[in-house]
Scaffold this motif. Structure first.
Motif, PDB file in Angstrom:
ATOM      1  N   GLY A 114      -6.619  62.825 -21.218  1.00 38.85           N
ATOM      2  CA  GLY A 114      -5.419  62.277 -21.387  1.00 38.85           C
ATOM      3  C   GLY A 114      -5.672  61.489 -22.697  1.00 38.85           C
ATOM      4  O   GLY A 114      -6.845  61.474 -23.176  1.00 38.85           O
ATOM      5  N   VAL A 115      -4.621  61.108 -23.327  1.00 38.22           N
ATOM      6  CA  VAL A 115      -4.527  60.536 -24.713  1.00 38.22           C
ATOM      7  C   VAL A 115      -3.522  59.023 -24.543  1.00 38.22           C
ATOM      8  O   VAL A 115      -2.649  59.239 -23.909  1.00 38.22           O
ATOM      9  CB  VAL A 115      -4.062  61.549 -25.902  1.00 38.22           C
ATOM     10  CG1 VAL A 115      -4.099  60.749 -27.066  1.00 38.22           C
ATOM     11  CG2 VAL A 115      -4.708  62.602 -25.835  1.00 38.22           C
ATOM     12  N   ALA A 134       3.580  59.634 -32.083  1.00 40.67           N
ATOM     13  CA  ALA A 134       3.726  59.593 -30.491  1.00 40.67           C
ATOM     14  C   ALA A 134       4.611  60.589 -29.969  1.00 40.67           C
ATOM     15  O   ALA A 134       4.129  61.339 -28.913  1.00 40.67           O
ATOM     16  CB  ALA A 134       4.182  58.074 -30.339  1.00 40.67           C
ATOM     17  N   LYS A 135       5.586  60.804 -30.630  1.00 45.89           N
ATOM     18  CA  LYS A 135       6.736  61.671 -29.979  1.00 45.89           C
ATOM     19  C   LYS A 135       6.138  63.125 -30.015  1.00 45.89           C
ATOM     20  O   LYS A 135       6.116  63.915 -29.317  1.00 45.89           O
ATOM     21  CB  LYS A 135       8.062  61.607 -30.863  1.00 45.89           C
ATOM     22  CG  LYS A 135       9.086  62.567 -30.350  1.00 45.89           C
ATOM     23  CD  LYS A 135      10.390  62.523 -31.249  1.00 45.89           C
ATOM     24  CE  LYS A 135      10.965  63.595 -30.905  1.00 45.89           C
ATOM     25  NZ  LYS A 135      12.363  63.759 -31.667  1.00 45.89           N
ATOM     26  N   GLU A 136       5.494  63.574 -31.139  1.00 50.17           N
ATOM     27  CA  GLU A 136       5.021  64.930 -31.277  1.00 50.17           C
ATOM     28  C   GLU A 136       3.715  65.059 -30.341  1.00 50.17           C
ATOM     29  O   GLU A 136       3.415  66.227 -30.049  1.00 50.17           O
ATOM     30  CB  GLU A 136       4.490  65.059 -32.838  1.00 50.17           C
ATOM     31  CG  GLU A 136       5.877  65.126 -33.877  1.00 50.17           C
ATOM     32  CD  GLU A 136       6.461  66.397 -33.595  1.00 50.17           C
ATOM     33  OE1 GLU A 136       5.890  67.511 -33.466  1.00 50.17           O
ATOM     34  OE2 GLU A 136       7.784  66.425 -33.620  1.00 50.17           O
ATOM     35  N   LEU A 137       3.144  64.055 -30.099  1.00 45.02           N
ATOM     36  CA  LEU A 137       1.812  64.166 -29.282  1.00 45.02           C
ATOM     37  C   LEU A 137       2.219  64.466 -27.855  1.00 45.02           C
ATOM     38  O   LEU A 137       1.846  65.355 -27.115  1.00 45.02           O
ATOM     39  CB  LEU A 137       0.953  63.028 -29.197  1.00 45.02           C
ATOM     40  CG  LEU A 137       0.093  62.925 -30.324  1.00 45.02           C
ATOM     41  CD1 LEU A 137      -0.644  61.511 -30.229  1.00 45.02           C
ATOM     42  CD2 LEU A 137      -1.176  63.969 -30.362  1.00 45.02           C
ATOM     43  N   VAL A 138       3.224  63.694 -27.568  1.00 41.34           N
ATOM     44  CA  VAL A 138       4.054  63.905 -26.174  1.00 41.34           C
ATOM     45  C   VAL A 138       4.394  65.521 -26.243  1.00 41.34           C
ATOM     46  O   VAL A 138       4.058  66.257 -25.073  1.00 41.34           O
ATOM     47  CB  VAL A 138       5.049  63.308 -25.710  1.00 41.34           C
ATOM     48  CG1 VAL A 138       5.643  63.406 -24.715  1.00 41.34           C
ATOM     49  CG2 VAL A 138       4.600  61.753 -25.811  1.00 41.34           C
ATOM     50  N   PRO A 144      -2.187  64.809 -20.569  1.00 38.77           N
ATOM     51  CA  PRO A 144      -1.104  63.762 -20.520  1.00 38.77           C
ATOM     52  C   PRO A 144      -1.229  62.823 -21.636  1.00 38.77           C
ATOM     53  O   PRO A 144      -2.428  62.527 -21.962  1.00 38.77           O
ATOM     54  CB  PRO A 144      -1.395  63.139 -19.205  1.00 38.77           C
ATOM     55  CG  PRO A 144      -2.020  64.121 -18.341  1.00 38.77           C
ATOM     56  CD  PRO A 144      -2.881  64.938 -19.224  1.00 38.77           C
ATOM     57  N   VAL A 145      -0.052  62.611 -22.123  1.00 37.97           N
ATOM     58  CA  VAL A 145      -0.096  61.427 -23.204  1.00 37.97           C
ATOM     59  C   VAL A 145       0.319  59.895 -22.610  1.00 37.97           C
ATOM     60  O   VAL A 145       1.623  59.946 -22.097  1.00 37.97           O
ATOM     61  CB  VAL A 145       0.548  62.020 -24.502  1.00 37.97           C
ATOM     62  CG1 VAL A 145       0.677  60.708 -25.761  1.00 37.97           C
ATOM     63  CG2 VAL A 145      -0.131  63.199 -25.035  1.00 37.97           C
ATOM     64  N   THR A 146      -0.216  58.932 -23.114  1.00 40.24           N
ATOM     65  CA  THR A 146       0.356  57.729 -22.556  1.00 40.24           C
ATOM     66  C   THR A 146       0.605  56.804 -23.770  1.00 40.24           C
ATOM     67  O   THR A 146      -0.265  56.653 -24.578  1.00 40.24           O
ATOM     68  CB  THR A 146      -0.483  56.742 -21.750  1.00 40.24           C
ATOM     69  OG1 THR A 146      -0.958  57.630 -20.345  1.00 40.24           O
ATOM     70  CG2 THR A 146      -0.077  55.551 -21.429  1.00 40.24           C
ATOM     71  N   VAL A 147       1.951  56.637 -24.015  1.00 37.24           N
ATOM     72  CA  VAL A 147       2.627  56.116 -25.230  1.00 37.24           C
ATOM     73  C   VAL A 147       2.687  54.372 -24.876  1.00 37.24           C
ATOM     74  O   VAL A 147       3.402  54.202 -23.997  1.00 37.24           O
ATOM     75  CB  VAL A 147       3.741  56.482 -25.782  1.00 37.24           C
ATOM     76  CG1 VAL A 147       4.216  56.027 -27.035  1.00 37.24           C
ATOM     77  CG2 VAL A 147       3.739  58.296 -26.069  1.00 37.24           C
TER      78      VAL A 147
END
Length: 149
Positions: A114-115, A134-138, A144-147
């Motif tokens: 995860g990131v 953040a949006k582009e990573l998601v 999984p990406v946790t913003v």
């Protein structure tokens, strides 16, 4: 388990690191703290952000690669110290280029679980021009990406 925490020296990235440390410490997981080296473009003169390249005129100053690397190493050093203080095993890595491309590639290559990333980084003034990391990573990450706000 290994998680990636992206840091850029912003308050939002600091909160993402704090949150990641609180989440992974009970799991006994490790983190890799990353910073993407991309020399800053600084706009001089006026308070308004530039609307695009044609309106930039003589107001753009680009940070040298060496300065960007030194800044990145300092950000990583501070983050590693925070991880050590929290009792979490960590490593760090300087990445190069566009943060979204560098982070998604690194997460895929390393098989990250995860990131963690801050909601807004140091370039929030130019988000409309450059897009949100953040949006582009998601959208693009293979894990999984946790913003964190």
């Amino acid at each position: 388990m290994n998680f990636i925490v992206a840091v850029d020296g912003s308050e939002s990235a600091d909160r993402a690191l704090e949150y990641a440390l609180s989440m992974v410490e009970p799991l006994g997981a490790t983190i890799t703290i990353v910073h993407s080296v991309e020399p800053h473009v600084v706009v001089e003169g006026g308070e308004e952000p530039i609307a695009g390249v044609p309106t930039s005129g003589d107001h753009i100053v680009v940070e040298s690669l060496e300065d960007a690397e030194a800044r990145g190493e300092q950000v990583l050093e501070e983050a590693r110290a925070q991880a050590t203080e929290a009792g979490v095993d960590s490593t760090s890595e300087l990445l190069y280029g566009n943060p979204v491309d560098a982070l998604t590639s690194y997460a895929t290559t390393t098989g990250a679980d995860g990131v963690f990333v801050g909601h807004r980084g140091i370039s929030k003034q130019y988000e409309g021009l450059a897009g949100s990391v953040a949006k582009e990573l998601v959208e693009r990450a293979s894990c999984p990406v946790t913003v964190v706000r």
